[in-house]
Motif scaffolding. Structure first.
Motif, PDB file in Angstrom:
ATOM      1  N   THR A 198       0.521  -1.886  -5.205  1.00  0.00           N
ATOM      2  CA  THR A 198       1.373  -2.677  -6.094  1.00  0.00           C
ATOM      3  C   THR A 198       1.341  -4.135  -5.662  1.00  0.00           C
ATOM      4  O   THR A 198       1.407  -4.456  -4.480  1.00  0.00           O
ATOM      5  N   ILE A 199       1.249  -5.008  -6.644  1.00  0.00           N
ATOM      6  CA  ILE A 199       1.175  -6.457  -6.410  1.00  0.00           C
ATOM      7  C   ILE A 199       2.381  -7.104  -7.051  1.00  0.00           C
ATOM      8  O   ILE A 199       2.667  -6.884  -8.238  1.00  0.00           O
ATOM      9  N   SER A 200       3.124  -7.908  -6.277  1.00  0.00           N
ATOM     10  CA  SER A 200       4.320  -8.550  -6.827  1.00  0.00           C
ATOM     11  C   SER A 200       4.442  -9.974  -6.311  1.00  0.00           C
ATOM     12  O   SER A 200       4.055 -10.290  -5.185  1.00  0.00           O
ATOM     13  N   HIS A 201       4.959 -10.815  -7.166  1.00  0.00           N
ATOM     14  CA  HIS A 201       5.210 -12.225  -6.852  1.00  0.00           C
ATOM     15  C   HIS A 201       6.286 -12.679  -7.820  1.00  0.00           C
ATOM     16  O   HIS A 201       6.285 -12.294  -8.997  1.00  0.00           O
ATOM     17  N   THR A 202       7.215 -13.499  -7.341  1.00  0.00           N
ATOM     18  CA  THR A 202       8.338 -13.888  -8.187  1.00  0.00           C
ATOM     19  C   THR A 202       7.910 -14.665  -9.433  1.00  0.00           C
ATOM     20  O   THR A 202       8.656 -14.727 -10.408  1.00  0.00           O
ATOM     21  N   SER A 203       6.718 -15.242  -9.421  1.00  0.00           N
ATOM     22  CA  SER A 203       6.253 -16.028 -10.569  1.00  0.00           C
ATOM     23  C   SER A 203       5.255 -15.280 -11.448  1.00  0.00           C
ATOM     24  O   SER A 203       4.720 -15.850 -12.403  1.00  0.00           O
ATOM     25  N   TYR A 204       5.016 -13.988 -11.120  1.00  0.00           N
ATOM     26  CA  TYR A 204       4.003 -13.236 -11.859  1.00  0.00           C
ATOM     27  C   TYR A 204       4.506 -11.848 -12.234  1.00  0.00           C
ATOM     28  O   TYR A 204       5.408 -11.306 -11.581  1.00  0.00           O
ATOM     29  N   LEU A 205       3.911 -11.288 -13.291  1.00  0.00           N
ATOM     30  CA  LEU A 205       4.266  -9.940 -13.707  1.00  0.00           C
ATOM     31  C   LEU A 205       3.760  -8.935 -12.671  1.00  0.00           C
ATOM     32  O   LEU A 205       2.648  -9.083 -12.153  1.00  0.00           O
ATOM     33  N   PRO A 206       4.552  -7.912 -12.357  1.00  0.00           N
ATOM     34  CA  PRO A 206       4.110  -6.911 -11.377  1.00  0.00           C
ATOM     35  C   PRO A 206       2.893  -6.156 -11.884  1.00  0.00           C
ATOM     36  O   PRO A 206       2.704  -5.974 -13.087  1.00  0.00           O
ATOM     37  N   LEU A 207       2.072  -5.710 -10.939  1.00  0.00           N
ATOM     38  CA  LEU A 207       0.827  -5.045 -11.296  1.00  0.00           C
ATOM     39  C   LEU A 207       0.564  -3.912 -10.314  1.00  0.00           C
ATOM     40  O   LEU A 207       0.774  -4.073  -9.107  1.00  0.00           O
ATOM     41  N   THR A 208       0.118  -2.761 -10.829  1.00  0.00           N
ATOM     42  CA  THR A 208      -0.258  -1.628  -9.985  1.00  0.00           C
ATOM     43  C   THR A 208      -1.702  -1.253 -10.269  1.00  0.00           C
ATOM     44  O   THR A 208      -2.093  -1.115 -11.432  1.00  0.00           O
ATOM     45  N   ILE A 209      -2.494  -1.097  -9.199  1.00  0.00           N
ATOM     46  CA  ILE A 209      -3.890  -0.712  -9.348  1.00  0.00           C
ATOM     47  C   ILE A 209      -4.190   0.453  -8.403  1.00  0.00           C
ATOM     48  O   ILE A 209      -3.436   0.720  -7.470  1.00  0.00           O
ATOM     49  N   ARG A 210      -5.307   1.135  -8.647  1.00  0.00           N
ATOM     50  CA  ARG A 210      -5.760   2.206  -7.763  1.00  0.00           C
ATOM     51  C   ARG A 210      -6.830   1.662  -6.836  1.00  0.00           C
ATOM     52  O   ARG A 210      -7.692   0.866  -7.245  1.00  0.00           O
ATOM     53  N   SER A 211      -6.793   2.085  -5.586  1.00  0.00           N
ATOM     54  CA  SER A 211      -7.790   1.609  -4.621  1.00  0.00           C
ATOM     55  C   SER A 211      -9.200   2.030  -5.026  1.00  0.00           C
ATOM     56  O   SER A 211     -10.174   1.330  -4.723  1.00  0.00           O
ATOM     57  N   THR A 212      -9.326   3.162  -5.731  1.00  0.00           N
ATOM     58  CA  THR A 212     -10.643   3.648  -6.147  1.00  0.00           C
ATOM     59  C   THR A 212     -11.299   2.746  -7.187  1.00  0.00           C
ATOM     60  O   THR A 212     -12.500   2.844  -7.426  1.00  0.00           O
ATOM     61  N   SER A 213     -10.507   1.859  -7.810  1.00  0.00           N
ATOM     62  CA  SER A 213     -11.076   0.943  -8.808  1.00  0.00           C
ATOM     63  C   SER A 213     -11.689  -0.295  -8.161  1.00  0.00           C
ATOM     64  O   SER A 213     -12.326  -1.105  -8.833  1.00  0.00           O
ATOM     65  N   LEU A 214     -11.500  -0.442  -6.851  1.00  0.00           N
ATOM     66  CA  LEU A 214     -12.010  -1.616  -6.140  1.00  0.00           C
ATOM     67  C   LEU A 214     -13.371  -1.279  -5.548  1.00  0.00           C
ATOM     68  O   LEU A 214     -13.477  -0.640  -4.504  1.00  0.00           O
ATOM     69  N   LYS A 215     -14.424  -1.724  -6.221  1.00  0.00           N
ATOM     70  CA  LYS A 215     -15.785  -1.325  -5.858  1.00  0.00           C
ATOM     71  C   LYS A 215     -16.544  -2.400  -5.088  1.00  0.00           C
ATOM     72  O   LYS A 215     -17.534  -2.100  -4.431  1.00  0.00           O
TER      73      LYS A 215
ATOM     74  N   ILE B 168       0.861  -1.177   0.000  1.00  0.00           N
ATOM     75  CA  ILE B 168       0.000   0.000   0.000  1.00  0.00           C
ATOM     76  C   ILE B 168       0.900   1.230   0.000  1.00  0.00           C
ATOM     77  O   ILE B 168       1.572   1.525   1.001  1.00  0.00           O
ATOM     78  N   VAL B 169       0.932   1.932  -1.094  1.00  0.00           N
ATOM     79  CA  VAL B 169       1.897   3.027  -1.277  1.00  0.00           C
ATOM     80  C   VAL B 169       1.684   4.138  -0.254  1.00  0.00           C
ATOM     81  O   VAL B 169       2.648   4.670   0.308  1.00  0.00           O
ATOM     82  N   LYS B 170       0.442   4.475   0.021  1.00  0.00           N
ATOM     83  CA  LYS B 170       0.150   5.603   0.907  1.00  0.00           C
ATOM     84  C   LYS B 170       0.654   5.365   2.331  1.00  0.00           C
ATOM     85  O   LYS B 170       1.221   6.257   2.962  1.00  0.00           O
ATOM     86  N   THR B 171       0.439   4.158   2.837  1.00  0.00           N
ATOM     87  CA  THR B 171       0.830   3.845   4.218  1.00  0.00           C
ATOM     88  C   THR B 171       2.170   3.117   4.306  1.00  0.00           C
ATOM     89  O   THR B 171       2.641   2.828   5.401  1.00  0.00           O
ATOM     90  N   LYS B 172       2.750   2.783   3.150  1.00  0.00           N
ATOM     91  CA  LYS B 172       4.010   2.050   3.078  1.00  0.00           C
ATOM     92  C   LYS B 172       3.941   0.723   3.831  1.00  0.00           C
ATOM     93  O   LYS B 172       4.884   0.306   4.504  1.00  0.00           O
ATOM     94  N   GLN B 173       2.795   0.070   3.719  1.00  0.00           N
ATOM     95  CA  GLN B 173       2.572  -1.188   4.429  1.00  0.00           C
ATOM     96  C   GLN B 173       2.670  -2.373   3.480  1.00  0.00           C
ATOM     97  O   GLN B 173       2.121  -2.350   2.382  1.00  0.00           O
ATOM     98  N   ASN B 174       3.378  -3.426   3.930  1.00  0.00           N
ATOM     99  CA  ASN B 174       3.457  -4.683   3.191  1.00  0.00           C
ATOM    100  C   ASN B 174       2.366  -5.634   3.677  1.00  0.00           C
ATOM    101  O   ASN B 174       2.153  -5.781   4.878  1.00  0.00           O
ATOM    102  N   LEU B 175       1.693  -6.266   2.737  1.00  0.00           N
ATOM    103  CA  LEU B 175       0.680  -7.270   3.042  1.00  0.00           C
ATOM    104  C   LEU B 175       1.041  -8.551   2.295  1.00  0.00           C
ATOM    105  O   LEU B 175       1.803  -8.527   1.330  1.00  0.00           O
ATOM    106  N   LEU B 176       0.462  -9.661   2.734  1.00  0.00           N
ATOM    107  CA  LEU B 176       0.781 -10.954   2.136  1.00  0.00           C
ATOM    108  C   LEU B 176      -0.502 -11.717   1.874  1.00  0.00           C
ATOM    109  O   LEU B 176      -1.360 -11.834   2.765  1.00  0.00           O
TER     110      LEU B 176
END
Length: 388
Positions: free
Chosen positions: A70-87, A44-52
């Motif tokens: 931002t979403i990252s995993h060693t077996s997957y392509l990195p992905l960035t989304i906006r929280s406002t898109s999560l409805k 979470i970029v705003k709070t600089k918190q890591n989640l799993l």
């Protein structure tokens, strides 16, 4: 005047709604197989918190305003989304695998074990210290097939020193423990030693068995690369067929340019496990399961432990009685900082495990810890609390 009042009212209303925390849940799935993705890092970029993400690919968190995720995993392509898109109440995010092409075996003149030694040495030197890791710890204990003990805690690990002289001071912010079903509490049921676990991770102690010179006669070392993931190499270390003893097989993912370790996983080799025989001697432990995984994060100029997961299962023989013990342990660095915290020596936690510390519950910290409990885990927690 009425317009001005209305505008002021709407402005303050927007401030209130902006400041209110909104709980968001996302489930990460493989874009091809639709299967859940476990152990993905959600930042979470705003709070600089890591989640799993848990075994169902689920991550739950709160945010008080729009933020990039931002979403990252060693077996997957990195992905960035906006929280406002999560409805939705639970939002499904499809992530694309980066291992879509066949493995490419790397031919090298240098012995792979020597390469690994170089990577480990460089990784130790690159780890950021002094540093403060805010860590959430969660442990499940199973005794003779029954979940019998649970603990979790929020701690600050102050790491100092450098290159194999790492020192850790621990301050426990909050913790809770529930159990046991037995009156006697043995060392086996108290989990991992928190006072040396971080030094072990920062010294890559779990790789010592394959760094020894004699390991070349016991293990096979193979380096692979991926055309779709050119920054990383993967080293597979497996026991030779004629090797004796209960041995692990390792997978090490490392950045080939920076020469730093990104991820290490290991498990007992099925071949060596099939050849092992249970020892009936008093006091022995017959291990039948051992799973280990740890991930390190390179964030700008900072390089630190992100999370670890360990599972072990063994039979313990005491007075001719066999007890079956299983422990599952998680550690997640929710926040990282290079700032030191000040403390009194008397405040430092020096016991082995959180079991030895009286419960300190100030907030529902486990709900914002970064690791969302699965339905099975939540049921275990609820049952243990109810039994107590």
């Amino acid at each position: 005047m009425k317009k001005i009042k209305l505008l002021l009212f709407l402005f303050f209303l927007s401030l209130i709604s902006y400041s209110q925390s909104t709980e968001i849940s996302i489930q990460l799935k493989d874009a091809t197989t639709n299967l859940p993705i476990e152990d993905a890092t959600v930042y979470i970029v705003k709070t600089k918190q890591n989640l799993l993400s848990n075994s169902r690919g689920i991550v739950t968190f709160s945010t008080n305003g729009p933020t990039n995720i931002t979403i990252s995993h060693t077996s997957y392509l990195p992905l960035t989304i906006r929280s406002t898109s999560l409805k939705e109440v639970q939002n499904i995010i499809l992530v694309t695998s980066n291992n879509t092409e066949l493995d490419e075996i790397i031919i090298t003149k240098q012995n792979p074990q020597k390469i690994l030694k170089t990577v480990v040495k460089n990784s130790i030197e690159k780890l950021s210290t002094p540093a403060r890791l805010k860590v959430y710890s969660r442990e499940f204990f199973k005794l003779n097939g029954t979940y019998s003990y649970y603990n979790d805690g929020l701690m600050n690990f102050q790491i100092s020193g450098k290159t194999k002289d790492f020192k850790t001071d621990i301050l426990v912010e909050q913790n809770r423990s529930f159990g046991l079903v037995e009156n006697e509490v043995t060392d086996d049921l108290q989990g991992y030693n928190l006072n040396n676990i971080m030094e072990n991770y920062y010294n890559f102690k779990y790789l010592y068995p394959i760094l020894d010179v004699k390991a070349r006669k016991i293990y096979d070392f193979l380096i692979k690369g991926y055309a779709s993931n050119p920054d990383y190499y993967q080293m597979k270390v497996t026991p030779l067929d004629d090797s004796k003893g209960l041995l692990d097989e390792f997978t090490i993912l490392y950045d080939k340019k920076k020469k730093i370790i990104i991820e290490v996983s290991s498990t007992i080799s099925p071949v060596s496990l099939s050849k092992s025989q249970n020892n009936k001697t008093e006091g022995t432990k017959n291990i039948y399961k051992s799973i280990f995984k740890t991930t390190y994060k390179l964030d700008s100029s900072n390089y630190y432990l992100l999370y670890s997961k360990e599972e072990i299962g063994f039979e313990r023989i005491v007075k001719k009685k066999i007890s079956e013990v299983e422990i599952r342990n998680y550690l997640l660095t929710t926040n990282f900082s290079t700032k030191k915290y000040s403390f009194k020596e008397s405040d430092v936690f020096k016991d082995k495990a959180l079991f030895n510390k009286k419960n300190v519950i100030l907030t529902d910290y486990w709900n914002v810890s970064g690791i969302t409990a699965t339905d099975e885990e939540q049921k275990i927690i609820d049952e243990i609390k109810e039994n107590n």
